[in-house]
Design a protein around this motif. Structure first.
Motif, short mmCIF file in Angstrom:
data_model
loop_
_atom_site.label_atom_id
_atom_site.label_comp_id
_atom_site.label_asym_id
_atom_site.label_seq_id
_atom_site.Cartn_x
_atom_site.Cartn_y
_atom_site.Cartn_z
N SER A 1 0.83 -1.21 0.00
CA SER A 1 0.00 0.00 0.00
C SER A 1 0.86 1.26 0.00
O SER A 1 0.34 2.37 0.05
N GLY A 2 2.19 1.10 -0.07
CA GLY A 2 3.09 2.24 -0.16
C GLY A 2 3.56 2.81 1.16
O GLY A 2 4.18 3.86 1.19
N ARG A 3 3.29 2.12 2.24
CA ARG A 3 3.75 2.58 3.57
C ARG A 3 5.15 2.04 3.85
O ARG A 3 5.44 0.87 3.59
N ALA A 4 5.99 2.89 4.41
CA ALA A 4 7.33 2.47 4.80
C ALA A 4 7.23 1.41 5.89
O ALA A 4 6.39 1.51 6.79
N VAL A 5 8.07 0.39 5.79
CA VAL A 5 8.08 -0.70 6.77
C VAL A 5 9.52 -1.04 7.13
O VAL A 5 10.46 -0.75 6.39
N ASP A 6 9.68 -1.69 8.28
CA ASP A 6 10.99 -2.20 8.69
C ASP A 6 11.27 -3.48 7.91
O ASP A 6 10.36 -4.17 7.44
N TRP A 7 12.55 -3.81 7.81
CA TRP A 7 12.94 -5.02 7.10
C TRP A 7 12.41 -6.26 7.84
O TRP A 7 12.64 -6.40 9.04
N PRO A 8 11.74 -7.15 7.11
CA PRO A 8 11.27 -8.39 7.73
C PRO A 8 12.42 -9.40 7.80
O PRO A 8 13.48 -9.20 7.19
N PRO A 9 12.20 -10.49 8.53
CA PRO A 9 13.24 -11.54 8.56
C PRO A 9 13.43 -12.15 7.17
O PRO A 9 12.53 -12.13 6.33
N LYS A 10 14.62 -12.65 6.94
CA LYS A 10 14.93 -13.30 5.65
C LYS A 10 14.33 -14.69 5.62
O LYS A 10 14.21 -15.32 6.65
N PRO A 11 14.01 -15.17 4.46
CA PRO A 11 14.04 -14.49 3.17
C PRO A 11 12.83 -13.57 3.02
O PRO A 11 11.76 -13.84 3.56
N ILE A 12 13.02 -12.49 2.29
CA ILE A 12 11.94 -11.52 2.09
C ILE A 12 10.97 -12.05 1.05
O ILE A 12 11.37 -12.51 -0.02
N ASP A 13 9.70 -11.98 1.35
CA ASP A 13 8.65 -12.36 0.41
C ASP A 13 8.31 -11.12 -0.42
O ASP A 13 7.55 -10.26 0.00
N TRP A 14 8.91 -11.02 -1.61
CA TRP A 14 8.76 -9.82 -2.43
C TRP A 14 7.36 -9.66 -3.00
O TRP A 14 7.07 -8.64 -3.63
N SER A 15 6.48 -10.61 -2.79
CA SER A 15 5.09 -10.39 -3.19
C SER A 15 4.37 -9.48 -2.18
O SER A 15 3.29 -8.98 -2.45
N LYS A 16 5.01 -9.26 -1.03
CA LYS A 16 4.42 -8.42 0.02
C LYS A 16 5.11 -7.06 0.18
O LYS A 16 4.62 -6.20 0.89
#
Length: 168
Positions: A43-58
């Motif tokens: 939705s275009g909101r800044a977020v903190d880095w999630p744990p790896k591996p990153i799900d780039w669909s999200k």
């Protein structure tokens, strides 16, 4: 003054090319390291880095338009190195777009051996990058102002080709 995008898959050599251009006296930015780029949810909101591996669909790694335009507002030639989710929105800001192409073997070796960034080292991230590699290269090479640069070669040769191409 002119501005140029240096793009390509993770591991294609963008950061190395940007650093080499800086050493040659050019204004050159790796936007991964600047406020011009941030991780956002869909939705275009800044977020903190999630744990790896990153799900780039999200998530999306996006340029912030006003910040990018500030970098490009210069009396000097400007190079920007990046691969971001929304870069197509900004192609018209660049005089040429240099697409660094590399073999999957080169990309794999560079990702696993780089010391300045851990992205792509997680086995699932590496698998995803390599699975998308050929598709991404073809997509980038369809950009009307794309200039193909073979990034399998030594760094100085790659940078020499880019510098020669901005002179024509």
């Amino acid at each position: 003054m002119p501005s140029y995008l240096i793009t390509g898959n993770s591991g294609s050599g963008k950061s190395s090319v940007i650093e080499a251009l800086r050493r040659r006296g050019y204004t050159a930015y790796n936007t991964d390291d600047l406020p011009a780029t941030r991780l956002e949810d869909m939705s275009g909101r800044a977020v903190d880095w999630p744990p790896k591996p990153i799900d780039w669909s999200k998530y999306a790694w996006n340029w912030q338009g006003e910040e990018l335009k500030k970098l490009l507002a210069s009396d000097e030639t400007v190079f920007v190195g990046a691969i971001v989710s929304n870069q197509a929105q900004f192609y018209d800001l660049f005089d040429k777009i240099f697409v660094l192409t590399a073999t999957p073997a080169t990309v794999r070796r560079r990702l696993l051996n780089r010391t300045n960034n851990d992205f792509g080292k997680h086995p699932d991230e590496l698998k995803g990058i390599l699975a998308y590699h050929v598709h991404l290269q073809k997509k980038l090479l369809r950009i009307p102002t794309a200039v193909t640069i073979d990034a399998n070669r030594p760094l100085d040769t790659v940078v020499d080709d880019i510098v020669a191409a901005i002179s024509t």
